[in-house]
Write a protein that holds these residues in place. Sequence first.
Motif, PDB file in Angstrom:
ATOM      1  N   VAL A  99       0.843  -1.199   0.000  1.00 56.91           N
ATOM      2  CA  VAL A  99       0.000   0.000   0.000  1.00 56.91           C
ATOM      3  C   VAL A  99       0.878   1.248   0.000  1.00 56.91           C
ATOM      4  CG1 VAL A  99      -1.727   1.306   1.292  1.00 56.91           C
ATOM      5  CG2 VAL A  99      -1.907  -1.173   1.152  1.00 56.91           C
ATOM      6  N   ARG A 100       1.921   1.220   0.819  1.00 49.72           N
ATOM      7  CA  ARG A 100       2.842   2.357   0.858  1.00 49.72           C
ATOM      8  C   ARG A 100       3.593   2.504  -0.459  1.00 49.72           C
ATOM      9  NH1 ARG A 100       8.901   2.015   0.967  1.00 49.72           N
ATOM     10  NH2 ARG A 100       9.525   4.171   1.341  1.00 49.72           N
ATOM     11  N   LYS A 101       3.982   1.388  -1.049  1.00 48.77           N
ATOM     12  CA  LYS A 101       4.713   1.445  -2.316  1.00 48.77           C
ATOM     13  C   LYS A 101       3.854   2.054  -3.421  1.00 48.77           C
ATOM     14  CE  LYS A 101       6.705  -1.551  -5.877  1.00 48.77           C
ATOM     15  NZ  LYS A 101       6.859  -2.941  -6.347  1.00 48.77           N
ATOM     16  N   TYR A 102       2.552   1.772  -3.394  1.00 51.15           N
ATOM     17  CA  TYR A 102       1.677   2.215  -4.483  1.00 51.15           C
ATOM     18  C   TYR A 102       1.083   3.602  -4.228  1.00 51.15           C
ATOM     19  CZ  TYR A 102      -1.670   1.728  -8.316  1.00 51.15           C
ATOM     20  OH  TYR A 102      -2.359   1.910  -9.484  1.00 51.15           O
ATOM     21  N   PHE A 103       0.678   3.873  -2.977  1.00 51.11           N
ATOM     22  CA  PHE A 103      -0.022   5.129  -2.676  1.00 51.11           C
ATOM     23  C   PHE A 103       0.812   6.132  -1.893  1.00 51.11           C
ATOM     24  CE2 PHE A 103      -3.655   2.161  -3.137  1.00 51.11           C
ATOM     25  CZ  PHE A 103      -4.335   2.819  -4.134  1.00 51.11           C
ATOM     26  N   GLY A 104       1.934   5.706  -1.330  1.00 48.53           N
ATOM     27  CA  GLY A 104       2.746   6.630  -0.562  1.00 48.53           C
ATOM     28  C   GLY A 104       2.604   6.437   0.939  1.00 48.53           C
ATOM     29  N   GLU A 105       3.488   7.119   1.674  1.00 46.29           N
ATOM     30  CA  GLU A 105       3.563   6.908   3.125  1.00 46.29           C
ATOM     31  C   GLU A 105       2.337   7.428   3.857  1.00 46.29           C
ATOM     32  OE1 GLU A 105       7.609   6.526   1.550  1.00 46.29           O
ATOM     33  OE2 GLU A 105       5.998   7.984   1.260  1.00 46.29           O
ATOM     34  N   LYS A 106       1.778   8.540   3.434  1.00 47.28           N
ATOM     35  CA  LYS A 106       0.663   9.133   4.173  1.00 47.28           C
ATOM     36  C   LYS A 106      -0.557   8.220   4.157  1.00 47.28           C
ATOM     37  CE  LYS A 106      -1.586  13.591   4.878  1.00 47.28           C
ATOM     38  NZ  LYS A 106      -1.683  14.986   4.404  1.00 47.28           N
ATOM     39  N   ILE A 107      -0.899   7.702   3.003  1.00 44.08           N
ATOM     40  CA  ILE A 107      -2.035   6.778   2.907  1.00 44.08           C
ATOM     41  C   ILE A 107      -1.685   5.444   3.554  1.00 44.08           C
ATOM     42  CG2 ILE A 107      -3.476   5.509   1.270  1.00 44.08           C
ATOM     43  CD1 ILE A 107      -3.348   7.918  -0.569  1.00 44.08           C
ATOM     44  N   GLY A 108      -0.432   5.015   3.409  1.00 45.80           N
ATOM     45  CA  GLY A 108      -0.018   3.784   4.071  1.00 45.80           C
ATOM     46  C   GLY A 108      -0.142   3.873   5.585  1.00 45.80           C
ATOM     47  N   LEU A 109       0.219   5.035   6.152  1.00 41.93           N
ATOM     48  CA  LEU A 109       0.083   5.216   7.604  1.00 41.93           C
ATOM     49  C   LEU A 109      -1.375   5.200   8.031  1.00 41.93           C
ATOM     50  CD1 LEU A 109       2.796   7.917   8.375  1.00 41.93           C
ATOM     51  CD2 LEU A 109       2.716   5.585   9.246  1.00 41.93           C
ATOM     52  N   TYR A 110      -2.270   5.765   7.205  1.00 40.17           N
ATOM     53  CA  TYR A 110      -3.697   5.742   7.561  1.00 40.17           C
ATOM     54  C   TYR A 110      -4.203   4.311   7.670  1.00 40.17           C
ATOM     55  CZ  TYR A 110      -8.701   5.527   6.781  1.00 40.17           C
ATOM     56  OH  TYR A 110     -10.032   5.186   6.876  1.00 40.17           O
ATOM     57  N   PHE A 111      -3.900   3.494   6.678  1.00 38.38           N
ATOM     58  CA  PHE A 111      -4.394   2.120   6.710  1.00 38.38           C
ATOM     59  C   PHE A 111      -3.676   1.301   7.783  1.00 38.38           C
ATOM     60  CE2 PHE A 111      -6.050   3.234   2.509  1.00 38.38           C
ATOM     61  CZ  PHE A 111      -7.317   2.684   2.601  1.00 38.38           C
ATOM     62  N   ALA A 112      -2.405   1.610   8.047  1.00 40.01           N
ATOM     63  CA  ALA A 112      -1.718   0.932   9.153  1.00 40.01           C
ATOM     64  C   ALA A 112      -2.367   1.290  10.481  1.00 40.01           C
ATOM     65  CB  ALA A 112      -0.240   1.318   9.155  1.00 40.01           C
ATOM     66  N   TRP A 113      -2.679   2.577  10.681  1.00 35.87           N
ATOM     67  CA  TRP A 113      -3.359   3.002  11.912  1.00 35.87           C
ATOM     68  C   TRP A 113      -4.735   2.349  12.028  1.00 35.87           C
ATOM     69  CZ3 TRP A 113      -8.016   5.624  12.370  1.00 35.87           C
ATOM     70  CH2 TRP A 113      -8.354   6.023  13.666  1.00 35.87           C
ATOM     71  N   LEU A 114      -5.466   2.312  10.926  1.00 35.88           N
ATOM     72  CA  LEU A 114      -6.790   1.689  10.949  1.00 35.88           C
ATOM     73  C   LEU A 114      -6.689   0.207  11.276  1.00 35.88           C
ATOM     74  CD1 LEU A 114      -9.801   2.052  10.528  1.00 35.88           C
ATOM     75  CD2 LEU A 114      -9.466   1.729   8.076  1.00 35.88           C
ATOM     76  N   GLY A 115      -5.650  -0.456  10.758  1.00 36.90           N
ATOM     77  CA  GLY A 115      -5.456  -1.870  11.077  1.00 36.90           C
ATOM     78  C   GLY A 115      -5.117  -2.087  12.540  1.00 36.90           C
ATOM     79  N   VAL A 116      -4.239  -1.244  13.092  1.00 37.56           N
ATOM     80  CA  VAL A 116      -3.888  -1.360  14.518  1.00 37.56           C
ATOM     81  C   VAL A 116      -5.113  -1.089  15.388  1.00 37.56           C
ATOM     82  CG1 VAL A 116      -2.525  -0.305  16.369  1.00 37.56           C
ATOM     83  CG2 VAL A 116      -1.465  -0.824  14.166  1.00 37.56           C
ATOM     84  N   TYR A 117      -5.873  -0.071  15.058  1.00 32.61           N
ATOM     85  CA  TYR A 117      -7.087   0.259  15.808  1.00 32.61           C
ATOM     86  C   TYR A 117      -8.081  -0.895  15.772  1.00 32.61           C
ATOM     87  CZ  TYR A 117     -11.577   2.638  16.700  1.00 32.61           C
ATOM     88  OH  TYR A 117     -12.818   2.993  17.179  1.00 32.61           O
ATOM     89  N   THR A 118      -8.245  -1.517  14.614  1.00 37.51           N
ATOM     90  CA  THR A 118      -9.170  -2.640  14.490  1.00 37.51           C
ATOM     91  C   THR A 118      -8.683  -3.843  15.298  1.00 37.51           C
ATOM     92  OG1 THR A 118      -9.779  -1.869  12.273  1.00 37.51           O
ATOM     93  CG2 THR A 118     -10.372  -4.126  12.847  1.00 37.51           C
ATOM     94  N   GLN A 119      -7.383  -4.108  15.255  1.00 37.02           N
ATOM     95  CA  GLN A 119      -6.839  -5.211  16.053  1.00 37.02           C
ATOM     96  C   GLN A 119      -7.033  -4.971  17.544  1.00 37.02           C
ATOM     97  OE1 GLN A 119      -2.757  -5.851  14.953  1.00 37.02           O
ATOM     98  NE2 GLN A 119      -3.239  -6.212  12.798  1.00 37.02           N
TER      99      GLN A 119
END
Length: 999
Positions: free
Chosen positions: A342-362
């Motif tokens: 995700v970071r490779k394709y969309f960049g760090e900012k969007i990658g961090l959003y989905f990483a945060w959302l994944g951590v929050y969901t976990q």
Amino acid sequence: MRVNEKYSTLPAEDRSVHIINICAIEDIGYLPSEGTLLNSLSVDPDAECKHGLYFRDGRRKVDYILVYHPKRPSGSRTLARRVQHGDAAPAARGTRQDQPLPGKGDVGAAGGPEPPMDYHEDDKRFRREEYEGNLLEAGLELERDEETKIHGVGFVKIHAPWNVLCREAEFLKLKMPTKKLYHINETRGLLKKINSVLQKITDPIQPKVAGHRPQTTKRLSYPFSREKQHLFDLSDKDSFFDSKTRSTIVYEILKRTTCTKAKYSMGQGEGRKKDSALLSKRRKCSKYGITSLLANGVYSAAYPLHDGDYEGENVEFNDRKLLYQEWASYGVFYKYQPIDLVRKYFGEKIGLYFAWLGVYTQMLIPASVVGIIVFLYGCATVDENIPSMEMCDQRHNITMCPLCDKTCSYWKMSSACATARASHLFDNPATVFFSVFMALWAATFMEHWKRKQMRLNYRWDLTGFEEEEEAVKDHPRAEYEARVLEKSLRKESKSKERRHIPEESTNKWKQRVKTAMAGVKLTDKVKLTWRDRFPAYVTNLVSIVFMIAVTFAIVLGVIIYRISTAAALAMNSSPSVRSNIRVTVTATAVIINLVVIILLDEVYGCIARWLTKIEVPKTEKSFEERLIFKAFLLKFVNSYTPIFYVAFFKGRFVGRPGDYVYIFRSFRMEECAPGGCLMELCIQLSIIMLGKQLIQNNLFEIGIPKMKKFIRYLRLRRQSPPDHDEYGKKRQRYEADYTLEPFAGLTPEYMEMIIQFGFVTLFVASFPLAPLFALLNNIIEIRLDAKKFVTELRRPVAVRAKDIGIWYNILRGVGKLAVIINAFVISFTSDFIPRLVYLYMYSQNGTMHGFVNHTLSSFNVSDFQNGTAPNDPLDLGYEVQICRYKDYREPPWSEHKYDISKDFWAVLAARLAFVIVFQNLVMFMSDFVDWVIPDIPKDISQQIHKEKVLMVELFMREEQGKQRLLGTWMEKDRKKDEPCNSHGPKAGLDSPEYPGGAL
């Protein structure tokens, strides 16, 4: 090499084809600078399979796309002159500056006068010409395509050659992997065994993406430098900079490329009337070009391309298709996210959003489990709850006072049995434990995210990003530059007026154009101060206060609706309707609140953006932070005001029988049920939370993009030729991406999750199942957002970021506020504190028997005010002398009847003491968790230190190698000089040229 060859977008052997197109371009007044051949391109059949990802030569990648609407003036359809093949570009440059543009009074090739030209479109055309010429001077390569499947739309394809990529990567300090590989320190002993077992267990839920597994080696990264290219692996230059990095580099060039020259030569007559409008438009095209050009409509869109199609049998495999299969599909909802891809394709900012959302969901998983246990505990102990058993006992025969004036009659407390039993499901001793647990959970979640963020920063080479972030922070926005330019022009004009410098009318326009051209130099000395922004600040303050007042007014309107509806239903002849008044009124009022909240959320989002724009923040970061603050404030008030009312205000200021509090002297304030308002708070919270998630977060995110896409399809079909469907199958990549929805930023995505985080933490004492519903929603939300990014949106420009920005501070603030709110909910909304006070101060046998009677006060019906007594006092079948109501007051036979009793003050003191103890204890425990858990994992800090050491060693070896090489060269030179030094004097003395041996 000629200049036109330098910037040509054709191979050398193809530059002679279609030279007539150059004449046509020049004829319509649009001759590109530096003789670039934008339209004279032959189609390579082998390149058609690339689907628009490359230039027509099939070799150069398309890194960025500019979209515009070409509108050619009618007077320019004929050729005015011919240009010889060899001197096409020089001749064009020689005649271009002095020749008037078409439509300005000159005579065309046909001999007749040309029709008036659209000055607005002509101005756009010349600004595009200037801007694209400046892009060419910056080293970019362009190719135009106006013969598209989309009617009335032209595309400019942009390619960044290798030398430009290297130059900009060095300027942006992009960290790139070097040739140096090093081993990552692995865990040993018991931790290694545990990790291996966990990897085997979680193997089925891991995405099938290369590089997702933990790596044992890593390449040393270093900011790219053209002087140190030998450090990097440049064996494959085409893949060294990936598509995300290439588009980022091109976007940085587009942002800083200037478009400030006034190239439009003003004509006579009616053209003079439009001078002011054109000049004002041109002024907006200031220091940073592409943003202002998009705002002014010079270009209609600008975006990087997706890597290709994401579905289809013959589709070439690409990162977009891989993301669609392993991330953006609902069938993989149980898998981890491929965050690195995700970071490779969309960049760090969007990658961090989905990483945060994944951590929050976990992190919601343990909270959901504990919430379910608390709820099951309430279900298991509901039959053992003495207060609810007393309320349901028919033998107590407690007669309650009317709930409204006149139309409502007396009622039995046993009729509220169901509400009392349901309240125990959420109002039990386990609720206090769950509130403490959720406060610690919030602190743990924040610490866990900080550690995860540091791991991602290390993995994504963002550990030294502070300097770059400061540089980006000072990047002014186009609107700010335009405002500063206007201020500088006003300031200069005022200074001229004070000096009384006469200005000839014939040179007035010339001076204005010169002033506009010098606008960028003027803005270097001028800045916007608080005085310039004062009207905007006042507008912001008044608007925000007004909108908050509107929210309160709507809540007040819903309260009046509840009161009037309850009174109306009380007059119904049906016993079943009268017995379900509370449920009916509560449910309908909550649905009204939900609809209003959803509508106002959209309105407040637009208003917050407008209020931020009129403030004219200097940088994009400042703009985003101000927008987030305003939008969060308004949406927070909008979402939680009805819940705050039920939790802390309903039933608090109702008065007492015979002396009730009225709204507008007509509507009596509503009371809580005998079991308290916690059950109603639970209903309010659950319906609003679930309704927002289902309607706003899911249906809107699915339905609105589909609707917009369908509307765009209908519009394009109406504008395009009849064989639109046939052409649609053969559309180029940039044409297909143009029909997608533009990326609007991550603020809406973060906002809905932060509001949900508030529902999970702020009032969790009243609804222990909130984490479970949030978990179920987020499992869908991740895949929904992923599918939207992959299939519905244009590819965003990759933005580097090392954290989630202001959202982290908002999360911390919500977590701290949750502690205070839950303390007040437990102490004031629930009956937890009154039960403790009764158990330890008033109970005769150490049990809860008699608690209900203790919380009820008595009222003599003869003390009703005139016109407030029930119309049917015999509705229960007997005459009522004394009715009960929930409050701590003296009885009617007391000397100080209906005054507040001592029991009230004892319970109030206990409630306030609980708030203080609970708040400080939980805050201390949260801070303790924050202190115990380090922000940076130990292994990551060791790896960062190891990288620094390896980098120093690498440069030391490089310097030593240079010293040895230099020493070797010096040694060789010395050996070469030795024979010359030994034989030189003899040769000089014996030389026949110097007889006598000396000079």
